[in-house]
Enzyme design. Structure first.
Site, mmCIF file in Angstrom:
data_model
loop_
_atom_site.group_PDB
_atom_site.id
_atom_site.type_symbol
_atom_site.label_atom_id
_atom_site.label_comp_id
_atom_site.label_asym_id
_atom_site.label_seq_id
_atom_site.Cartn_x
_atom_site.Cartn_y
_atom_site.Cartn_z
ATOM 1 N N GLU A 260 19.152 -49.326 22.205
ATOM 2 C CA GLU A 260 18.949 -49.170 20.768
ATOM 3 C C GLU A 260 19.447 -50.418 20.010
ATOM 4 O O GLU A 260 18.819 -50.856 19.043
ATOM 5 C CB GLU A 260 19.658 -47.885 20.292
ATOM 6 C CG GLU A 260 19.722 -47.669 18.794
ATOM 7 C CD GLU A 260 18.365 -47.735 18.085
ATOM 8 O OE1 GLU A 260 17.323 -47.691 18.746
ATOM 9 O OE2 GLU A 260 18.378 -47.868 16.855
ATOM 10 N N ARG B 119 6.034 -47.212 3.983
ATOM 11 C CA ARG B 119 5.372 -46.912 5.249
ATOM 12 C C ARG B 119 4.693 -48.153 5.839
ATOM 13 O O ARG B 119 4.317 -48.145 7.008
ATOM 14 C CB ARG B 119 4.322 -45.824 5.035
ATOM 15 C CG ARG B 119 4.920 -44.528 4.530
ATOM 16 C CD ARG B 119 3.820 -43.585 4.109
ATOM 17 N NE ARG B 119 3.008 -43.218 5.249
ATOM 18 C CZ ARG B 119 3.198 -42.144 5.986
ATOM 19 N NH1 ARG B 119 4.177 -41.322 5.709
ATOM 20 N NH2 ARG B 119 2.417 -41.870 7.004
ATOM 21 N N HIS C 245 21.599 -58.318 39.700
ATOM 22 C CA HIS C 245 20.370 -58.233 40.495
ATOM 23 C C HIS C 245 19.245 -59.074 39.904
ATOM 24 O O HIS C 245 18.081 -58.839 40.205
ATOM 25 C CB HIS C 245 19.927 -56.773 40.631
ATOM 26 C CG HIS C 245 20.930 -55.936 41.370
ATOM 27 N ND1 HIS C 245 21.247 -56.133 42.684
ATOM 28 C CD2 HIS C 245 21.724 -54.924 40.946
ATOM 29 C CE1 HIS C 245 22.174 -55.268 43.061
ATOM 30 N NE2 HIS C 245 22.486 -54.520 42.019
ATOM 31 N N TRP D 214 -3.523 -49.659 5.891
ATOM 32 C CA TRP D 214 -2.986 -50.478 6.988
ATOM 33 C C TRP D 214 -4.176 -50.732 7.901
ATOM 34 O O TRP D 214 -4.675 -49.808 8.532
ATOM 35 C CB TRP D 214 -1.880 -49.698 7.692
ATOM 36 C CG TRP D 214 -1.016 -50.480 8.610
ATOM 37 C CD1 TRP D 214 0.005 -51.320 8.272
ATOM 38 C CD2 TRP D 214 -1.058 -50.471 10.042
ATOM 39 N NE1 TRP D 214 0.585 -51.835 9.399
ATOM 40 C CE2 TRP D 214 -0.034 -51.334 10.499
ATOM 41 C CE3 TRP D 214 -1.858 -49.828 10.988
ATOM 42 C CZ2 TRP D 214 0.200 -51.560 11.846
ATOM 43 C CZ3 TRP D 214 -1.624 -50.053 12.337
ATOM 44 C CH2 TRP D 214 -0.603 -50.920 12.745
ATOM 45 N N GLU E 13 13.652 -55.846 16.083
ATOM 46 C CA GLU E 13 12.628 -55.457 15.104
ATOM 47 C C GLU E 13 12.882 -56.022 13.715
ATOM 48 O O GLU E 13 11.939 -56.291 12.991
ATOM 49 C CB GLU E 13 12.377 -53.944 15.081
ATOM 50 C CG GLU E 13 13.414 -53.093 14.444
ATOM 51 C CD GLU E 13 13.092 -51.609 14.541
ATOM 52 O OE1 GLU E 13 11.966 -51.215 14.252
ATOM 53 O OE2 GLU E 13 14.006 -50.834 14.883
ATOM 54 N N LYS F 31 6.479 -47.706 9.065
ATOM 55 C CA LYS F 31 7.510 -46.673 9.204
ATOM 56 C C LYS F 31 7.033 -45.518 10.068
ATOM 57 O O LYS F 31 7.796 -44.958 10.834
ATOM 58 C CB LYS F 31 7.904 -46.171 7.806
ATOM 59 C CG LYS F 31 9.009 -45.116 7.811
ATOM 60 C CD LYS F 31 10.306 -45.687 8.341
ATOM 61 C CE LYS F 31 11.403 -44.645 8.438
ATOM 62 N NZ LYS F 31 12.477 -45.103 9.358
ATOM 63 N N ASN G 89 -7.110 -41.500 5.780
ATOM 64 C CA ASN G 89 -6.189 -41.948 6.831
ATOM 65 C C ASN G 89 -6.748 -41.460 8.162
ATOM 66 O O ASN G 89 -7.218 -40.326 8.226
ATOM 67 C CB ASN G 89 -4.798 -41.335 6.653
ATOM 68 C CG ASN G 89 -4.110 -41.804 5.399
ATOM 69 O OD1 ASN G 89 -4.559 -42.738 4.750
ATOM 70 N ND2 ASN G 89 -3.005 -41.144 5.060
ATOM 71 N N GLY G 90 -6.625 -42.264 9.197
ATOM 72 C CA GLY G 90 -7.135 -41.837 10.506
ATOM 73 C C GLY G 90 -8.257 -42.751 10.949
ATOM 74 O O GLY G 90 -8.465 -43.828 10.375
ATOM 75 N N LYS H 196 16.996 -52.588 17.645
ATOM 76 C CA LYS H 196 17.258 -52.770 16.213
ATOM 77 C C LYS H 196 17.279 -54.251 15.872
ATOM 78 O O LYS H 196 16.709 -54.673 14.880
ATOM 79 C CB LYS H 196 18.589 -52.093 15.873
ATOM 80 C CG LYS H 196 18.719 -51.571 14.501
ATOM 81 C CD LYS H 196 18.287 -50.132 14.316
ATOM 82 C CE LYS H 196 16.896 -49.842 14.790
ATOM 83 N NZ LYS H 196 16.557 -48.457 14.878
ATOM 84 N N CYS I 17 -1.295 -45.980 6.560
ATOM 85 C CA CYS I 17 -2.042 -45.591 5.354
ATOM 86 C C CYS I 17 -1.380 -44.449 4.604
ATOM 87 O O CYS I 17 -0.698 -43.609 5.192
ATOM 88 C CB CYS I 17 -3.435 -45.153 5.756
ATOM 89 S SG CYS I 17 -4.339 -46.391 6.656
HETATM 90 C C1 F6R Z 1 12.910 -48.248 15.297
HETATM 91 C C2 F6R Z 1 11.948 -47.272 14.869
HETATM 92 C C3 F6R Z 1 10.802 -46.872 15.756
HETATM 93 C C4 F6R Z 1 10.662 -45.355 15.716
HETATM 94 C C5 F6R Z 1 9.405 -44.905 16.458
HETATM 95 C C6 F6R Z 1 9.250 -43.391 16.428
HETATM 96 O O1 F6R Z 1 13.869 -48.485 14.326
HETATM 97 O O2 F6R Z 1 12.078 -46.773 13.789
HETATM 98 O O3 F6R Z 1 10.969 -47.332 17.057
HETATM 99 O O4 F6R Z 1 11.822 -44.786 16.270
HETATM 100 O O5 F6R Z 1 8.270 -45.488 15.879
HETATM 101 O O6 F6R Z 1 9.162 -42.902 15.124
HETATM 102 P P1 F6R Z 1 9.478 -41.401 14.781
HETATM 103 O O7 F6R Z 1 10.915 -41.159 15.014
HETATM 104 O O8 F6R Z 1 9.083 -41.234 13.336
HETATM 105 O O9 F6R Z 1 8.611 -40.573 15.703
#
Ligand code: F6R
Length: 619
Positions: A493, A27, A516, A86, A500, A614, A112-113, A497, A2
């Site tokens: 990582e 976001r 294993h 959201w 997602e 985000k 928000n919340g 990536k 949100c």
């Molecule tokens: C992956 C990604 C998420 C964030 C996670 C933490 O590309 O962006 O896995 O790393 O949600 O977010 P932050 O860094 O904002 O605490």
């Protein structure tokens, strides 16, 4: 997640609110809306399940953005609030979109919340004859404010909040009090933007930077009454507070894609410069160490640290794994990383001589923030590695390192993660040089850090091999990523990536663990992306490549310039050599490119992948 915007000033409010909401689109959200002060002291509301542009489509014919026919100039000014939602309580629908109105349509609220006792409050309000128009928890707030006995809007909001349990960042307007917006914060950010003869409100600076760089962050338990000529802050107990104005150094252009097709690829290409920014002013050439003034940790205290525990979520946790490996190797302090989302629930033992490190791009991730709050409550010392200046996590910590990656818009984090690893490297060198890291090794690592930007540039310039590999990788349904010790966080990582943004199944393993169990899954249809630096584990990694090859598994190998893995790999990507401890930073870059190129090949919504947001500000 949100987003909130608000405006009071001399300019028509609706275009400013819609522009602010558009800046918050990154976001992630499912509905949007605005409420503005209209003629005859009433509120006009437009909200829909859909995009910000869908809200525009609901505006009366002739609305062209600049020429505001919605908000009316009341007593010489314009005012309104807006929201991107959201869904949590109640699915995405026009009715559930914010702003929510009181029954008499006099009060509008964006929130928000989560209001935890919304069900009980709703029942009581319905018993009192209130009709609800939505399924949201937020709507109770609009009714509570409208039904308060108070004469001022501030007191009405205080009276309403006294009945509410939960988290909120909220903004309230009332047609009976057309000269103010009242905002409140408890667990969800609210920022005030100070303009010339105007004031802005937002939950994220992205919505403000076009209009002002002077901002004030509210603290939890704080409210503000925002008027044309400024603001007044106060607590739940109506006690006035004083606030510091902070200058934001992000600009409106930072939120522009420019010539790039997606924000993600723009942000990947920004890495050389953002790494430079993270290092700038922090390297001490005389003592071959890193200057980290914001840590608030003197040398004697640093020597007393016996353990380091790093906490973050998702990719930030993987960056934390890199950090733990680097710090333990370089500073010889036992270190590990753990998902903040797990840590906060397992009643951890908090030790006085452990340094806790919270790592977060947004600085607003709820799980990480609550882990920090739990630690502080138990007397732990916590520092933050955070990108967003003034964010909740940054302010909750005892000190820290700002990452200076600039705003990151794509949901998939790239440049901020790279800067997290750079930040951990600076921390490791700093702690190491206070302890037993020799000047020669300090110099070696500091030189290595300074070489990173040009080396990342070189990797990005040679992107064709990755683009080609993406063609065959994108045909798979399932992909393995393997690496060991320093290479394992890189593999994790890389898998994260890819999954997602491409929605392909990807899994990371320690190379040493393949035999294993997972080796059973290797087949011509399951490619493996192998992280094979030219380090002391090279021969062992090579053995694993042979095992995969013997089972006809196709491979993409990420290795160093000058290394030849023969015909084991279908594609070999070679990156420049840095120092072994820093190599993981460089090896991550081709994997960002791989995820991006595979997702382009599959036609995915790269900057806004499905089901993701985000900044994850809910539990
Ligand atoms: C992956 C990604 C998420 C964030 C996670 C933490 O590309 O962006 O896995 O790393 O949600 O977010 P932050 O860094 O904002 O605490």
């Amino acid at each position: 997640m949100c987003g909130i915007v608000g405006y009071i000033g001399q300019k028509p409010a609706t275009p400013i609110l819609l522009d602010g909401l558009a800046r918050l689109e990154y976001r992630g959200y499912d509905s949007a809306g605005v409420a503005v002060l209209a003629a005859k002291r009433s509120l006009e509301v437009h909200k829909v399940a859909g995009r910000v542009r869908d809200v525009m489509a609901t505006l009366p014919a002739g609305f062209e953005g600049a020429d505001d026919i919605l908000s009316r100039c009341v007593r010489g000014h314009y005012m309104g609030i807006g929201h991107t939602r959201w869904a949590t309580h109640g699915g995405p629908s026009d009715d559930n979109a914010h702003p929510h109105l009181s029954q008499d349509r006099r009060v509008a609220v964006v929130h928000n919340g989560i209001i935890d006792n919304a069900a009980d409050l709703r029942k009581a309000l319905i018993g009192d004859g209130v009709t609800f128009r939505s399924e949201t928890d937020t709507e109770v707030l609009a009714h509570l404010v409208a039904r308060a006995y108070a004469d001022t809007l501030e007191d009405a909001v205080l009276e309403a909040l006294a009945q509410v349990e939960g988290t909120y960042g909220l903004a309230v307007i009332d047609a009976r009090h057309p000269d103010r917006i009242v905002v409140a914060r408890n667990g969800s950010p609210i920022i005030l933007g100070i303009g010339e003869n105007e004031m802005h409100v937002a939950s994220d600076v992205a919505a403000l930077v076009r209009y002002t760089t002077q901002v004030v962050h509210l603290d939890d338990g704080e409210l503000a009454s925002v008027t044309l000529d400024g603001f007044r802050t106060f607590t739940w107990g109506a006690r006035s507070t004083s606030k510091e104005t902070v200058t934001v150094d992000w600009s409106y252009d930072d939120y522009d894609r420019g010539a790039y097709e997606h924000f993600m690829i723009k942000e990947i290409h920004e890495q050389p410069e953002s790494v430079r920014r993270c290092i700038r002013g922090r390297v001490d050439e005389r003592f071959h160490t890193a200057h980290l003034g914001g840590l608030n940790l003197d040398a004697r205290e640093a020597r007393g640290i016996r353990r380091i525990k790093i906490l973050g979520c998702g990719s930030a946790y993987y960056a934390g794994q890199f950090g733990a490996q680097f710090i333990e190797e370089v500073a010889r302090i036992p270190a590990d990383a753990e998902p903040a989302s797990e840590f906060r629930y397992r009643n951890p033992v908090v030790e006085p001589d452990t340094l806790y490190v919270a790592v977060s791009q947004s600085g607003e991730t709820y799980d990480t923030l609550t882990a920090v709050q739990e630690l502080k409550r138990k007397g732990g010392r916590v520092i933050g590695l955070v990108n967003v200046v003034g964010s909740s996590i940054a302010r909750a910590c005892d000190g820290g390192i700002y990452l200076h990656a600039g705003p990151e818009v794509a949901v998939a984090s790239t440049k901020a993660l790279t800067n997290m690893s750079v930040g951990f490297s600076l921390l490791g060198v700093h702690l190491g040089r206070i302890r037993d890291l020799s000047p020669a090794n300090g110099r070696r690592l500091v030189d290595g850090l300074q070489a990173l930007p040009n080396q990342i540039d070189a990797i990005l310039e040679n992107g064709q091999a990755i683009t080609d590999a993406a063609q065959w990788v994108s045909k798979a349904q399932s992909i393995f990523f393997v690496g060991r010790v320093r290479g394992y966080p890189v593999a994790r990582e890389g898998a994260q990536k890819l999954k997602e943004i491409s929605y392909l199944h990807a899994e990371a393993y320690q190379t040493s663990e393949l035999k294993h169990g997972p080796l059973a899954l290797i087949s011509p249809d399951v490619p493996t992306v192998a992280i094979v630096p030219d380090d002391e584990l090279f021969d062992r990694n090579l053995t694993a490549l042979h095992e995969i090859s013997a089972r006809s598994g196709p491979m993409l190998v990420i290795t160093h310039e000058g290394v030849d893995v023969g015909d084991l790999a279908a594609t070999t990507i070679k990156v420049p050599r840095n120092e072994p401890e820093l190599d993981p930073i460089l090896m991550t870059v081709p994997l960002q490119m791989l995820a991006y190129r595979v997702s382009v090949a599959l036609g995915r919504d790269i900057d806004k992948p499905r089901n993701l947001a985000k900044s994850v500000t809910v539990e």
